[in-house]
Design a protein around this motif. Structure first.
Motif, PDB file in Angstrom:
ATOM      1  N   LYS A 124     -32.648  45.269  58.332  1.00  0.00           N
ATOM      2  CA  LYS A 124     -31.785  46.809  59.223  1.00  0.00           C
ATOM      3  C   LYS A 124     -30.461  47.183  58.640  1.00  0.00           C
ATOM      4  CE  LYS A 124     -31.660  41.860  61.606  1.00  0.00           C
ATOM      5  NZ  LYS A 124     -32.821  41.514  61.024  1.00  0.00           N
ATOM      6  N   SER A 125     -30.146  47.790  60.003  1.00  0.00           N
ATOM      7  CA  SER A 125     -28.952  50.016  58.834  1.00  0.00           C
ATOM      8  C   SER A 125     -27.959  49.474  60.016  1.00  0.00           C
ATOM      9  CB  SER A 125     -29.968  50.827  60.027  1.00  0.00           C
ATOM     10  OG  SER A 125     -31.229  50.993  59.318  1.00  0.00           O
ATOM     11  N   MET A 126     -27.124  49.812  59.637  1.00  0.00           N
ATOM     12  CA  MET A 126     -25.828  50.022  59.534  1.00  0.00           C
ATOM     13  C   MET A 126     -25.138  50.965  59.432  1.00  0.00           C
ATOM     14  SD  MET A 126     -23.008  47.825  60.801  1.00  0.00           S
ATOM     15  CE  MET A 126     -22.356  49.644  61.528  1.00  0.00           C
ATOM     16  N   MET A 127     -24.113  52.053  60.115  1.00  0.00           N
ATOM     17  CA  MET A 127     -24.123  53.698  60.277  1.00  0.00           C
ATOM     18  C   MET A 127     -22.773  53.702  60.236  1.00  0.00           C
ATOM     19  SD  MET A 127     -24.941  56.988  61.772  1.00  0.00           S
ATOM     20  CE  MET A 127     -23.538  56.986  63.178  1.00  0.00           C
ATOM     21  N   PHE A 128     -21.845  54.037  60.098  1.00  0.00           N
ATOM     22  CA  PHE A 128     -20.374  54.249  60.263  1.00  0.00           C
ATOM     23  C   PHE A 128     -19.844  55.388  60.414  1.00  0.00           C
ATOM     24  CE2 PHE A 128     -20.068  50.142  57.309  1.00  0.00           C
ATOM     25  CZ  PHE A 128     -19.517  49.280  58.858  1.00  0.00           C
ATOM     26  N   PHE A 129     -19.795  56.132  62.026  1.00  0.00           N
ATOM     27  CA  PHE A 129     -19.139  57.332  61.577  1.00  0.00           C
ATOM     28  C   PHE A 129     -17.931  57.357  62.171  1.00  0.00           C
ATOM     29  CE2 PHE A 129     -21.113  61.250  63.875  1.00  0.00           C
ATOM     30  CZ  PHE A 129     -20.210  62.044  62.446  1.00  0.00           C
ATOM     31  N   THR A 170     -30.578  62.251  65.424  1.00  0.00           N
ATOM     32  CA  THR A 170     -30.963  61.632  64.346  1.00  0.00           C
ATOM     33  C   THR A 170     -29.159  61.201  63.887  1.00  0.00           C
ATOM     34  OG1 THR A 170     -31.446  62.774  63.115  1.00  0.00           O
ATOM     35  CG2 THR A 170     -33.394  62.203  63.894  1.00  0.00           C
ATOM     36  N   ALA A 171     -29.597  60.516  62.951  1.00  0.00           N
ATOM     37  CA  ALA A 171     -28.217  60.551  61.743  1.00  0.00           C
ATOM     38  C   ALA A 171     -27.731  61.758  61.405  1.00  0.00           C
ATOM     39  CB  ALA A 171     -28.082  59.118  61.086  1.00  0.00           C
ATOM     40  N   ARG A 172     -28.441  62.625  60.649  1.00  0.00           N
ATOM     41  CA  ARG A 172     -28.463  63.759  59.747  1.00  0.00           C
ATOM     42  C   ARG A 172     -28.141  64.789  61.033  1.00  0.00           C
ATOM     43  NH1 ARG A 172     -26.185  65.220  55.659  1.00  0.00           N
ATOM     44  NH2 ARG A 172     -27.022  63.857  54.853  1.00  0.00           N
ATOM     45  N   GLU A 173     -28.525  64.767  62.181  1.00  0.00           N
ATOM     46  CA  GLU A 173     -28.800  65.431  62.854  1.00  0.00           C
ATOM     47  C   GLU A 173     -27.084  65.813  63.736  1.00  0.00           C
ATOM     48  OE1 GLU A 173     -32.956  67.585  65.122  1.00  0.00           O
ATOM     49  OE2 GLU A 173     -31.357  65.250  65.775  1.00  0.00           O
ATOM     50  N   LEU A 174     -26.669  64.397  64.032  1.00  0.00           N
ATOM     51  CA  LEU A 174     -25.072  63.899  64.504  1.00  0.00           C
ATOM     52  C   LEU A 174     -24.242  64.145  63.045  1.00  0.00           C
ATOM     53  CD1 LEU A 174     -24.241  63.554  67.076  1.00  0.00           C
ATOM     54  CD2 LEU A 174     -23.693  60.874  66.236  1.00  0.00           C
ATOM     55  N   PHE A 175     -24.693  64.147  62.595  1.00  0.00           N
ATOM     56  CA  PHE A 175     -23.497  64.190  60.937  1.00  0.00           C
ATOM     57  C   PHE A 175     -22.664  66.039  60.638  1.00  0.00           C
ATOM     58  CE2 PHE A 175     -21.719  64.740  56.906  1.00  0.00           C
ATOM     59  CZ  PHE A 175     -20.751  64.561  57.379  1.00  0.00           C
ATOM     60  N   ASP A 176     -24.456  66.652  60.910  1.00  0.00           N
ATOM     61  CA  ASP A 176     -24.427  67.705  60.325  1.00  0.00           C
ATOM     62  C   ASP A 176     -23.772  68.378  61.716  1.00  0.00           C
ATOM     63  OD1 ASP A 176     -25.666  67.616  58.052  1.00  0.00           O
ATOM     64  OD2 ASP A 176     -27.711  68.359  58.930  1.00  0.00           O
ATOM     65  N   TYR A 177     -23.461  68.002  63.132  1.00  0.00           N
ATOM     66  CA  TYR A 177     -23.145  68.814  64.291  1.00  0.00           C
ATOM     67  C   TYR A 177     -21.828  68.690  64.272  1.00  0.00           C
ATOM     68  CZ  TYR A 177     -21.914  70.327  68.503  1.00  0.00           C
ATOM     69  OH  TYR A 177     -21.338  71.254  70.274  1.00  0.00           O
ATOM     70  N   MET A 194     -19.904  60.345  57.314  1.00  0.00           N
ATOM     71  CA  MET A 194     -20.444  58.763  57.938  1.00  0.00           C
ATOM     72  C   MET A 194     -21.504  58.462  56.652  1.00  0.00           C
ATOM     73  SD  MET A 194     -24.332  59.662  60.186  1.00  0.00           S
ATOM     74  CE  MET A 194     -23.364  59.984  61.107  1.00  0.00           C
ATOM     75  N   TRP A 195     -21.312  56.721  56.488  1.00  0.00           N
ATOM     76  CA  TRP A 195     -21.302  56.521  55.644  1.00  0.00           C
ATOM     77  C   TRP A 195     -21.896  54.829  56.053  1.00  0.00           C
ATOM     78  CZ3 TRP A 195     -19.400  51.584  54.332  1.00  0.00           C
ATOM     79  CH2 TRP A 195     -19.066  50.945  53.380  1.00  0.00           C
ATOM     80  N   GLY A 196     -22.937  54.066  55.269  1.00  0.00           N
ATOM     81  CA  GLY A 196     -23.282  52.270  55.190  1.00  0.00           C
ATOM     82  C   GLY A 196     -25.381  52.623  54.735  1.00  0.00           C
ATOM     83  N   ARG A 197     -25.871  52.318  54.978  1.00  0.00           N
ATOM     84  CA  ARG A 197     -27.365  52.069  54.811  1.00  0.00           C
ATOM     85  C   ARG A 197     -27.944  52.513  55.522  1.00  0.00           C
ATOM     86  NH1 ARG A 197     -29.769  46.443  52.814  1.00  0.00           N
ATOM     87  NH2 ARG A 197     -30.077  46.148  54.902  1.00  0.00           N
ATOM     88  N   PHE A 198     -28.756  53.500  55.688  1.00  0.00           N
ATOM     89  CA  PHE A 198     -29.455  53.798  56.692  1.00  0.00           C
ATOM     90  C   PHE A 198     -30.082  55.072  56.534  1.00  0.00           C
ATOM     91  CE2 PHE A 198     -25.281  55.906  57.527  1.00  0.00           C
ATOM     92  CZ  PHE A 198     -25.818  57.166  57.373  1.00  0.00           C
ATOM     93  N   ASN A 199     -31.704  55.243  56.702  1.00  0.00           N
ATOM     94  CA  ASN A 199     -32.109  56.747  56.905  1.00  0.00           C
ATOM     95  C   ASN A 199     -32.004  57.610  57.273  1.00  0.00           C
ATOM     96  OD1 ASN A 199     -34.460  58.532  57.612  1.00  0.00           O
ATOM     97  ND2 ASN A 199     -35.338  57.232  56.411  1.00  0.00           N
ATOM     98  N   ASN A 200     -31.584  59.174  57.189  1.00  0.00           N
ATOM     99  CA  ASN A 200     -31.291  59.988  57.729  1.00  0.00           C
ATOM    100  C   ASN A 200     -31.617  60.112  59.038  1.00  0.00           C
ATOM    101  OD1 ASN A 200     -28.895  60.258  56.029  1.00  0.00           O
ATOM    102  ND2 ASN A 200     -30.139  61.958  54.832  1.00  0.00           N
TER     103      ASN A 200
END
Length: 208
Positions: A124-129, A170-177, A194-200
Motif C-alpha cells: 500500500k501507498s502512503m503520501m505525506f504532503f 497525480t502526486a507529482r503533478e500536485l507537488f510540482d504545482y 512531499m514524502w512517503g512511499r508512493f509512485n509519483n
C-alpha cells in the motif's frame, strides 16, 4: 484548529481551510468526511475521527486526513495539547485502504519526515504532503481566503495541477504545482514537502 485556549496567536483561516478541503472531497464522489474544529479538535477526538472513518475503508478506497493549525516540531497542536505525528502514523497503519494521504498545513510540518516502518503497509501507498520545511513557518497572507498552502492545494486538486488535462491529479503533478506556487507567493519563505512511499503517478484525486 483556529481558536486555541489561552493563546494570543490564534490563527484566522484554519477552520475555513478545513471546510474548503472537506467540500472539495465531498464534491468529488460524495466522500464520507468528519470535521473537528476548535474545542472539538482535541487529541482524542482527532484520533477517534480518523479511526472511525479509516476502519470503514476497503482496499479499493483512499483515506486522507487534512489538518490546518499550529504546529510544533514533531507534532500538530490540538485544542488540549500536542498530538505527535507518530500517533497519526499509527492510525494510518491500521486501515486497509491502498492509498493513504496526510495533508498537514502547520509550521515546521516537514518534521513529519521520520523513520516510519513502511514495511507495515505491505503493497500500500502512503503520501505525506506538508506545508513547509522543518524549520519554516506556514503563512497566512492578508486578503487571502485560505492559508497559503491550502489556497494552492485546493487550486491544484480542482484542476490547476492537471498538467496533461486528463482529469487525474497525480502526486507529482500536485507537488510540482503547489510547491512552485507557494514558493513564489511567499517569496521563498515557505516550501512544501512531499514524502512517503508512493509512485509519483499515483492518483490523488480523479474527476469524472
Amino acid at each position: 484548529m483556529q481558536n486555541y485556549p489561552q493563546r494570543v496567536n490564534d490563527t484566522y483561516l484554519c477552520v475555513r481551510d478545513a471546510k474548503t478541503i472537506q467540500y472539495l472531497f465531498k464534491k468529488n464522489g460524495n466522500a464520507e468526511t468528519m470535521l473537528v474544529t476548535d474545542k472539538t479538535a482535541t487529541r482524542s477526538n482527532i484520533l477517534r475521527a480518523m479511526r472511525q472513518l479509516f476502519s470503514k475503508a476497503t482496499e479499493n478506497d483512499a483515506v486522507a486526513v487534512f489538518y490546518s493549525g499550529h504546529g510544533e516540531r514533531g507534532a500538530i497542536c490540538a485544542y488540549d495539547g500536542n498530538l505527535s505525528y507518530l500517533d497519526i502514523w499509527n492510525v494510518f497503519k491500521s486501515t486497509k485502504a491502498k492509498r493513504r494521504f496526510a495533508f498537514i498545513n502547520a509550521c515546521f510540518s516537514g518534521t513529519m519526515r521520520a523513520k516510519y516502518d513502511f514495511s507495515a503497509l505491505q503493497d500500500k501507498s502512503m503520501m505525506f504532503f506538508m506545508s513547509s520545511r522543518s524549520g519554516e513557518y506556514s503563512l497566512e497572507i492578508p486578503n487571502m481566503k485560505n492559508g497559503l498552502f491550502t489556497a494552492y492545494l485546493q487550486q491544484g486538486l480542482r484542476g490547476s495541477a492537471d498538467a496533461d488535462r486528463n482529469k487525474v491529479i497525480t502526486a507529482r503533478e500536485l507537488f510540482d504545482y503547489v510547491s512552485r506556487m507557494v514558493a513564489e507567493a511567499s517569496e521563498n519563505k515557505q516550501h512544501p514537502v512531499m514524502w512517503g512511499r508512493f509512485n509519483n503517478n499515483m492518483p490523488v484525486i480523479v474527476w469524472k
